[in-house]
Enzyme design. Sequence first.
Site, PDB file in Angstrom:
ATOM      1  N   SER A  51      -1.418  -1.900   2.209  1.00 44.86           N
ATOM      2  CA  SER A  51       0.072  -2.261   1.305  1.00 44.86           C
ATOM      3  C   SER A  51       0.510  -3.772   1.476  1.00 44.86           C
ATOM      4  O   SER A  51      -0.516  -4.856   1.684  1.00 44.86           O
ATOM      5  CB  SER A  51       0.976  -1.848   2.192  1.00 44.86           C
ATOM      6  OG  SER A  51       1.781  -1.098   1.286  1.00 44.86           O
ATOM      7  N   ASN A  52       1.634  -3.611   0.564  1.00 47.31           N
ATOM      8  CA  ASN A  52       2.564  -4.998   0.346  1.00 47.31           C
ATOM      9  C   ASN A  52       3.404  -4.460   1.433  1.00 47.31           C
ATOM     10  O   ASN A  52       4.124  -4.078   1.452  1.00 47.31           O
ATOM     11  CB  ASN A  52       2.079  -5.545  -1.228  1.00 47.31           C
ATOM     12  CG  ASN A  52       1.329  -5.963  -1.340  1.00 47.31           C
ATOM     13  OD1 ASN A  52       0.588  -6.848  -0.379  1.00 47.31           O
ATOM     14  ND2 ASN A  52       0.944  -5.400  -3.126  1.00 47.31           N
ATOM     15  N   ASP A  53       3.966  -6.527   1.547  1.00 47.01           N
ATOM     16  CA  ASP A  53       5.467  -6.089   2.341  1.00 47.01           C
ATOM     17  C   ASP A  53       6.405  -6.103   1.539  1.00 47.01           C
ATOM     18  O   ASP A  53       6.704  -7.334   0.515  1.00 47.01           O
ATOM     19  CB  ASP A  53       5.456  -7.537   3.439  1.00 47.01           C
ATOM     20  CG  ASP A  53       6.538  -7.514   4.168  1.00 47.01           C
ATOM     21  OD1 ASP A  53       6.478  -6.637   4.662  1.00 47.01           O
ATOM     22  OD2 ASP A  53       7.104  -8.608   5.418  1.00 47.01           O
ATOM     23  N   ALA A  78       5.733  -4.061  -5.968  1.00 40.35           N
ATOM     24  CA  ALA A  78       4.645  -5.163  -5.522  1.00 40.35           C
ATOM     25  C   ALA A  78       3.475  -4.098  -5.173  1.00 40.35           C
ATOM     26  O   ALA A  78       3.010  -3.379  -3.675  1.00 40.35           O
ATOM     27  CB  ALA A  78       4.958  -5.779  -4.115  1.00 40.35           C
ATOM     28  N   VAL A  79       2.836  -4.019  -6.397  1.00 41.94           N
ATOM     29  CA  VAL A  79       1.642  -3.162  -6.512  1.00 41.94           C
ATOM     30  C   VAL A  79       0.449  -3.909  -5.465  1.00 41.94           C
ATOM     31  O   VAL A  79       0.216  -5.365  -6.085  1.00 41.94           O
ATOM     32  CB  VAL A  79       1.901  -2.957  -8.018  1.00 41.94           C
ATOM     33  CG1 VAL A  79       0.455  -2.310  -7.915  1.00 41.94           C
ATOM     34  CG2 VAL A  79       2.351  -2.750  -8.585  1.00 41.94           C
TER      35      VAL A  79
END
Length: 216
Positions: A30-32, A97-98
């Site tokens: 994932s992204n933060d 934030a893909v």
Amino acid sequence: MMKRQTSHAKRVLVTAGPTREYIDPVRYLSNDSSGQMGFALARAAAHLGGEVTLVAGPVELATPEGITRIDVLSARDMHAQVKRLAPKMDLIIMAAAVADWRPRRMAKQKRKKTVGPSNHRTIELIENPDILTELGKRKPSHQILVGFALETKDLERNARKKLKVKACDWIVANHANVIGAKTARALLIPSEGKKIALPQLPKEDLALVILSHVLG
Ligand code: C5P
């Protein structure tokens, strides 16, 4: 307070938060991203009289009043929802934030820790669709398209590159230190015209300032 009618942007789509790309049933990439900026933009757009749909990745945030919220997990889920909703929108703000990549395969069972003599595991990744780039390619003339660029270095240069490649009307450039923070500073860059340096503001206020510029 009187509601201002957003004549240019009756129908507004906002994406927010991270996406999750599952490796197995319990692990993901994932992204933060807290989703705060996207939620603040959705709230601000509704406050200005817009009919707002928020496509949100997994975040711990309450739905702003008067907004239609669609929850998604993966980039592909977000892509499907945005693709479906985009053609009728007057303003699209892609604050999510893909994740750029996803595992080629998701294991059906939880992957085990020990697999043999090697302590290396390899996860094969493939690229996710770039939702914003796709929207830029088939943007109706009445539509305003806003992208975000979160950078750890060369903020303006990288943001300008994204503005061009993704064919948006505006890009909001942030330093990575805004992740999870209550306030943020941004550089607002239009496809035509001069950049606007916005001051450090609570994300709720920054959202209103961004909208006032992009709606003209
Ligand atoms: O990840 P990147 O820095 O390229 O993101 C820039 C912009 O593109 C953001 O607005 C983000 O929401 C969007 N994006 C997207 N689909 C992706 C990656 C990014 O829509 N797969």
